[in-house]
Motif scaffolding. Sequence first.
Motif, PDB file in Angstrom:
ATOM      1  N   ILE A   1      10.814  -0.730   0.931  1.00 47.08           N
ATOM      2  CA  ILE A   1       9.847  -0.509  -0.734  1.00 47.08           C
ATOM      3  C   ILE A   1       9.118  -1.574  -1.921  1.00 47.08           C
ATOM      4  O   ILE A   1       9.133  -2.534  -1.594  1.00 47.08           O
ATOM      5  N   MET A   2       7.921  -0.920  -1.904  1.00 50.69           N
ATOM      6  CA  MET A   2       6.804  -1.774  -1.898  1.00 50.69           C
ATOM      7  C   MET A   2       6.125  -1.066  -3.970  1.00 50.69           C
ATOM      8  O   MET A   2       5.660  -0.143  -3.198  1.00 50.69           O
ATOM      9  N   PRO A   3       6.033  -1.565  -4.961  1.00 54.71           N
ATOM     10  CA  PRO A   3       5.764  -1.352  -5.489  1.00 54.71           C
ATOM     11  C   PRO A   3       3.935  -1.511  -5.015  1.00 54.71           C
ATOM     12  O   PRO A   3       3.679  -1.886  -5.144  1.00 54.71           O
TER      13      PRO A   3
ATOM     14  N   ASP B   1       4.934  -2.818   3.049  1.00 56.92           N
ATOM     15  CA  ASP B   1       3.768  -3.690   2.416  1.00 56.92           C
ATOM     16  C   ASP B   1       2.138  -3.111   1.649  1.00 56.92           C
ATOM     17  O   ASP B   1       2.221  -2.240   2.939  1.00 56.92           O
ATOM     18  N   ILE B   2       2.171  -3.881   0.908  1.00 58.85           N
ATOM     19  CA  ILE B   2       0.620  -3.243  -0.117  1.00 58.85           C
ATOM     20  C   ILE B   2       0.366  -3.898  -0.356  1.00 58.85           C
ATOM     21  O   ILE B   2      -0.073  -4.773  -0.477  1.00 58.85           O
ATOM     22  N   GLY B   3      -1.202  -4.155   0.033  1.00 61.64           N
ATOM     23  CA  GLY B   3      -2.630  -5.190  -0.276  1.00 61.64           C
ATOM     24  C   GLY B   3      -3.044  -4.783  -1.775  1.00 61.64           C
ATOM     25  O   GLY B   3      -2.865  -3.400  -2.432  1.00 61.64           O
ATOM     26  N   LEU B   4      -3.288  -5.694  -2.401  1.00 59.87           N
ATOM     27  CA  LEU B   4      -4.609  -5.385  -3.242  1.00 59.87           C
ATOM     28  C   LEU B   4      -5.570  -3.935  -3.423  1.00 59.87           C
ATOM     29  O   LEU B   4      -5.818  -3.905  -4.086  1.00 59.87           O
TER      30      LEU B   4
ATOM     31  N   TRP C   1       1.126  -1.305   5.317  1.00 60.16           N
ATOM     32  CA  TRP C   1       1.450  -1.758   5.813  1.00 60.16           C
ATOM     33  C   TRP C   1       3.036  -0.953   6.384  1.00 60.16           C
ATOM     34  O   TRP C   1       4.112  -1.624   5.661  1.00 60.16           O
ATOM     35  N   THR C   2       3.345  -0.839   8.265  1.00 60.50           N
ATOM     36  CA  THR C   2       4.688  -0.966   8.296  1.00 60.50           C
ATOM     37  C   THR C   2       3.992  -0.819   9.871  1.00 60.50           C
ATOM     38  O   THR C   2       2.869  -0.634  10.073  1.00 60.50           O
TER      39      THR C   2
ATOM     40  N   VAL D   1       2.524  -8.183   2.279  1.00 62.07           N
ATOM     41  CA  VAL D   1       0.805  -8.382   3.338  1.00 62.07           C
ATOM     42  C   VAL D   1       0.289 -10.168   2.156  1.00 62.07           C
ATOM     43  O   VAL D   1       1.053 -10.318   1.418  1.00 62.07           O
ATOM     44  N   ASP D   2      -0.235 -10.659   2.930  1.00 60.99           N
ATOM     45  CA  ASP D   2      -0.886 -11.937   2.428  1.00 60.99           C
ATOM     46  C   ASP D   2      -2.234 -11.734   1.307  1.00 60.99           C
ATOM     47  O   ASP D   2      -2.875 -11.784   1.651  1.00 60.99           O
TER      48      ASP D   2
END
Length: 722
Positions: free
Chosen positions: A497-499, A555-558, A563-564, A625-626
């Motif tokens: 999960i990722m907002p 996860d999600i970048g700015l 990404w998965t 994600v960095d």
Amino acid sequence: MKFNQWFTAGVSAFALLHAGGAMAAKIDISAHDIGGQVIGQKGPEAGVWVIAETKDLPTRYAKIVVTDDQGRFVIPELPDANYKVWVRGYGLTDSAQVDSRPGKLLDFKVKPAASAAADAQHYPGMYWYSLLNIPAASEFPGTGDKGNKMPETMKSQAQFVDTVKNMCQSCHALGSRGIREVPKLFMDEAHGDSQLAWAMRTQAGQAQAYMATAINSIGPDKVYQVFSNWTDRIAKGELPFDKPERPKGIERNVVYTEWDWASPTHYQHDAISTDKRNPHVNANGLIYGSPEESTDLIPTLDPVKNVAATIKEPYLDPKMTGSADAPHGTSAYWGDETIWDGHTSIHNVMMDEKAQVWFTAKLRPPANPDYCKQGSDLPAAKVDPQATAVRELSHFDPATGKWDMINTCFSTHHLYFGHDANDTLWMSAGGPNLGGGIVGWLNVKKFRETHDGVASQGWTPLIIDTNGNGKRDAYVGAKDPVDPSKDKRIAASFYGIMPSPVDDSIWGQAMDRGFSRIDQPGYIIRLTPGPDPVNTALAEVYQPPEGTFGPRGIDIGLDGVVWTALSSGQLASFDRRLCKGPLNGPTTADGKQCPEGWHLYRLPGPQFKGLDPKGSANHAYYVWVDRYNILGLGANVPIAEANGAEALMALVNGKFVTLHVPYPLGFFTKNVDGRIDDDSKGWKGRGIWTTSGTRANFHSEGGKEAYPKVFKVQMRPDPLAH
């Protein structure tokens, strides 16, 4: 002249005086470093690891670097202590351990590996488990006792691979020596019958119930046949058909720091160092772990003082049974000793902007309180009442030592904070057999003001706008066919999960679950909460491209790109902005509406023989994600926790940078997070953090004496920077 300047100048002069020896190349070190050069039979050994380890500090500490193209190394920023230093590398025999201290230069002369078999013992696990003979696609679907010994719910070769990776490899370092070799205890008791020995080893220890679930999903006879064939061939001398490369390019700039924490009998699921939304939070502060089934003792690490300690997770029902009460068989490592004693099943841990810590934890038995059920006035219970929950939520304030136990109606698994004014904490449910197709949350702002965990929580079913009117209204059930006049509920539950950091959407990932009571493919899911999420939230689902399968982690970048990791052997991105067709309406229920949004990157490494070469045997448990370029490889760089490669794999400009941890063998991790301790110190003031994630740390190098570790990973400008 300052001491460090004088010392560096003196060391440089000393190195230049030794022309013709291993110290012929200039090496600058300070009083806090150990440096030198590694020479083999054919000259300098580039791309090999140099390890310094000490037991002088409050907890065992090690630091690892890679040699440059001249075989030179500098191990920087070492605490004052006595160290054992040695060299490890592909193609080499481990060097003898040399006693040293910071401020010293060392000259290593190394020998080649004694044999190909000896060299292969250092390979990452995927090179070994890629030797598994995966049943041919023609052997599916399962026909049970009538034929192929697999249940009818095992429908395809892809499902078989996904099960091996996401149910077996997700808990164990599958190709590690402790797995690829069957313990003598079981072979002796089975009188040399390796299939029977495999049956015994999968019933040993305290994870019998979970092991049985995984084994039954494939079929016990098939499991023991496939895995015993694999270990029999290895026992007879079969070696991997592929081999790894030494670190090259920027991979040689890496610095690994390791600390022991927890205990050899207690494993960790993951760890946290800061708030993902602001990596400056908790600078130089404690790292916290999550010990899942193994114990209620949460490990902490002070990375400045090198001190490991524990705090204890409380729970609501003192009579609640725990892992010590579960049946278990004799272990080849621990005999009949009960090594797990956990009650709270602390799965995931997160930190907020106040450096307070939140855990998904089991606080009471599964039966829910009345406010969760039919007839309750709680808004979410009116929409979708919940009879049970597997895991709840707890909160710890390090400043006061105070705990809050929040009795959620929904099961919790992973958790992440949103970017809204309410600081909403969003929680996944795990799998479809756990979550019932809902997503839950806590209004943290409201909870801080009222300490009312009941009024502050909510949840929603996952509803697709299949009638295409842009709002949520009447819907058909998860097992019902699509009705173009209504919306459609799905039974998928978020695992990852990722907002989103770019809008109000919440993204999740649901597992492939063809063998469970809910037959569904793997998805990534976009949830738009709307003004009243209990009643207005709408979902969109997206299946991975044809020929790929098994999403895990998210996860999600700015930049908004999602990404998965796929168990078919790729890291995948999804960019919703690229979608061309409608994203609601009756054609969107199966999640195939936007193939153009996906991009695939094959994970490096061998593929199982006979399987699609566009995939890989390599497997990543999760992805991080960095966003803020903490590691130094760029902003929004995704990093796969590739347990198959025993590495963190960063995708930089479309190519993977493999950061393989060579010691202890069997590096296995389930999460990463990054923290900035001091911007002014450049690479020294930042790093990414993780921990040992295998359930059986004793399968890795060190055996029963091996502790779970905290790992800090940093990238310096070059291999000799200090």
